[in-house]
Design an enzyme around this catalytic site. Structure first.
Site, PDB file in Angstrom:
ATOM      1  CE1 TYR A   1       0.679   1.115 -11.436  1.00  0.00           C
ATOM      2  CE2 TYR A   1       0.243  -1.022 -12.429  1.00  0.00           C
ATOM      3  CZ  TYR A   1      -0.067   0.325 -12.277  1.00  0.00           C
ATOM      4  OH  TYR A   1      -1.126   0.862 -12.977  1.00  0.00           O
TER       5      TYR A   1
ATOM      6  CG  ASP B   1       8.620   3.625 -11.914  1.00  0.00           C
ATOM      7  OD1 ASP B   1       7.684   2.928 -12.363  1.00  0.00           O
ATOM      8  OD2 ASP B   1       8.434   4.754 -11.415  1.00  0.00           O
TER       9      ASP B   1
ATOM     10  CE  LYS C   1       2.407   7.147  -7.684  1.00  0.00           C
ATOM     11  NZ  LYS C   1       1.005   6.811  -7.425  1.00  0.00           N
TER      12      LYS C   1
HETATM   13  P1  KE4 Z   1       0.239   6.653 -12.949  1.00  0.00           P
HETATM   14  O1  KE4 Z   1       0.061   6.300 -14.405  1.00  0.00           O
HETATM   15  O2  KE4 Z   1      -0.793   5.993 -12.054  1.00  0.00           O
HETATM   16  O3  KE4 Z   1       0.378   8.161 -12.708  1.00  0.00           O
HETATM   17  O4  KE4 Z   1       1.672   6.085 -12.487  1.00  0.00           O
HETATM   18  C1  KE4 Z   1       1.956   4.716 -12.678  1.00  0.00           C
HETATM   19  C2  KE4 Z   1       3.044   4.311 -11.720  1.00  0.00           C
HETATM   20  C3  KE4 Z   1       4.319   4.148 -12.210  1.00  0.00           C
HETATM   21  N1  KE4 Z   1       5.338   3.798 -11.395  1.00  0.00           N
HETATM   22  C4  KE4 Z   1       5.122   3.602 -10.067  1.00  0.00           C
HETATM   23  C5  KE4 Z   1       6.273   3.211  -9.195  1.00  0.00           C
HETATM   24  C6  KE4 Z   1       3.826   3.767  -9.515  1.00  0.00           C
HETATM   25  O5  KE4 Z   1       3.633   3.558  -8.195  1.00  0.00           O
HETATM   26  C7  KE4 Z   1       2.771   4.125 -10.356  1.00  0.00           C
HETATM   27  C8  KE4 Z   1       1.347   4.285  -9.841  1.00  0.00           C
HETATM   28  N2  KE4 Z   1       1.118   3.900  -8.487  1.00  0.00           N
HETATM   29  C9  KE4 Z   1      -0.213   3.438  -8.174  1.00  0.00           C
HETATM   30  C10 KE4 Z   1      -0.266   3.150  -6.679  1.00  0.00           C
HETATM   31  N3  KE4 Z   1       0.666   2.192  -6.229  1.00  0.00           N
HETATM   32  C11 KE4 Z   1      -1.254   4.410  -8.579  1.00  0.00           C
HETATM   33  C12 KE4 Z   1      -2.584   4.231  -7.929  1.00  0.00           C
HETATM   34  C13 KE4 Z   1      -3.616   3.770  -8.924  1.00  0.00           C
HETATM   35  O6  KE4 Z   1      -3.302   2.941  -9.801  1.00  0.00           O
HETATM   36  O7  KE4 Z   1      -4.756   4.270  -8.797  1.00  0.00           O
END
Ligand code: KE4
Length: 462
Positions: A174, A269, A297
């Protein structure tokens, strides 16, 4: 003249102390979540699913989400006063637990200087210098406000720099919710079982090709089929959005080799792994240098910061130096940057020793419970550093197809069993548990006791 007789002031008569109201009983856990339920009903009237991000909705595990009242250290408290040992940790940013002193004080100081400027400020330079020092492959960096923005901007840059259109990603990984990445994605997309990527134009969806994680042959096959057309290989160096799945020995090195041979760029990523697995992230642990990296994060310590960066020759193509346009009103926000500087300045070697000690103790304790409960052969526990996932699956687990064979209903029973005993993990099977420096031995004791009971319930078909 008669001397005035000074009357001594009568001793103040102490006012009767108001009878102290007996302190409300410290509701700890497992109490009715009346207030949360009321808030959820209100939220659903005005917000899709009553949440700001789908994975928080409890949709895949049933029941209703608790609403948070406050959080400190390893503990989160819901609106009804229930306390939980928290392993969601905001899905990764909180390496030092909730509301660490250093971050709070840095943000307080920044607050006094304003909340946003729309102009460059010292904090951005300080944070950029720290990122490039800690992650040497990032010779230049651009701040954005989320991991999604970081990943989508890095892909735009890769397409521009190579003159190619296709993005190669891995099923179960993701990279945020930008159109190109909502194909066979992990995390919330997988959790909700959303087929394909509705709303993404089919031409664009076709510009994303998907390989199998840990399977270099599947990558070779895609290059065979799309020779000269793949701009970038995007990968979570340690997958954490299908649960934690480690790269097999040689997998990341193989991606580096294929990218070089094919003239494609390698994008790591590290939104989750960055600053978590080591100060330099997974690329420091595995010794593989990507062309581009995206971060998020921990970089913002819980405030909105994302970043992408890498080779100087690539970043030179980003506006205003180059033609690849990317912008953001709140990019480099002074409050978020102040939090980020406080986080990165706290990344001392002893932090990683402590995280490893606590996480290894948690893993060891969980494995002991599995042995004693006689269910070890029905579970797979993957851990690296302070991220881990328990799969209800005999394993081994090397890719998303393996993960999808896990026992969803058993996970659901386990999740609720933990929650009612005061332990909060992500309400979704395709996530990680996050350990912080705030997690104590007492937290682990409570967690393992809850785990033992919740596991029994997980394997008791209702
Ligand atoms: P954000 O746009 O949510 O800040 O980041 C996206 C993203 C990009 N790359 C990786 C490896 C990530 O894990 C994420 C976001 N992670 C999820 C949880 N696995 C965010 C939680 C959510 O969607 O509320």
């Amino acid at each position: 003249m008669a001397r005035k007789v000074r009357r001594k002031a009568a001793p103040a008569v102490p006012k009767p102390k108001k009878a102290k109201k007996p302190a409300a009983p410290r509701r700890r856990r497992g109490r009715p979540t009346k207030l949360s339920d009321q808030l959820f009903e209100r939220a659903k009237k005005r917000m899709p699913g009553g949440v700001s991000s789908p994975v928080r909705s409890f949709r895949s595990v049933g029941g209703t989400p608790f609403f948070v009242k406050k959080a400190k250290g390893s503990v989160i408290v819901d609106a009804d006063g229930n306390r939980y040992v928290d392993y969601v940790m905001s899905y990764g940013p909180l390496l030092f637990g909730h509301a660490p002193k250093a971050v709070l004080s840095a943000v307080r100081k920044a607050l006094a200087r304003g909340t946003s400027y729309g102009a460059p400020h010292r904090g951005e330079v300080e944070l950029a210098e720290r990122v490039c020092r800690l992650v040497p492959s990032m010779e230049k960096v651009r701040f954005v406000s989320s991991g999604t923005e970081a990943a989508m901007s890095a892909v735009r840059l890769a397409r521009a720099a190579t003159g190619r259109d296709l993005v190669l990603k891995f099923s179960g990984c993701y990279h945020g919710h930008a159109d190109s990445f909502l194909v066979a994605a992990g995390s919330g997309v997988a959790t909700l079982g959303i087929p394909g990527s509705p709303g993404v134009p089919s031409d664009l969806a076709r510009a994303t090709v998907t390989a199998r994680y840990n399977d270099l042959a599947s990558v070779e096959a895609l290059f065979e089929a799309h020779r000269g057309k793949i701009a970038v290989l995007a990968v979570e160096p340690v997958a954490a959005n299908m649960g934690v799945v480690l790269p097999k020995p040689g997998f990341l090195e193989g991606l580096r080799r294929i990218a070089d041979r094919e003239g494609a760029l390698l994008l790591f990523d590290e939104v989750i792994t960055g600053f978590r697995l080591a100060a330099g992230g997974a690329q420091e642990v595995y010794g593989v240098r990507p062309d581009l990296t995206c971060l998020g994060k921990i970089l913002g310590g819980g405030l909105p910061v994302g970043a992408y960066g890498g080779r100087a020759d690539l970043m030179a193509q980003v506006a205003p130096d180059g033609p690849v346009y990317q912008a953001g009103t709140l990019s480099g926000n002074p409050l978020a940057v102040a939090a980020g500087i406080a986080m990165l300045d706290s990344l001392r070697p002893e932090v990683y020793r402590q995280l490893e000690k606590t996480s290894a103790a948690l893993e060891k304790g969980m494995r002991k419970v599995h042995e004693e409960t006689g269910v070890s052969d029905r579970l797979t526990l993957n851990r690296i550093g302070s991220i881990l996932t328990l799969f209800f699956n005999p394993g081994p687990i090397a890719d998303f197809d393996d993960v999808k064979r896990s026992d969803g209903p058993a996970f659901t029973r386990w999740f609720h069993g933990l929650r009612k005993r005061g332990v909060f993990i992500a309400p979704a099977a395709f996530e990680a548990m996050f350990v912080s420096t705030a997690h104590t031995a007492k937290d682990l004791e409570r967690t393992l006791a809850a785990h033992r009971e919740a596991l029994r319930e997980a394997f008791t078909e209702s």
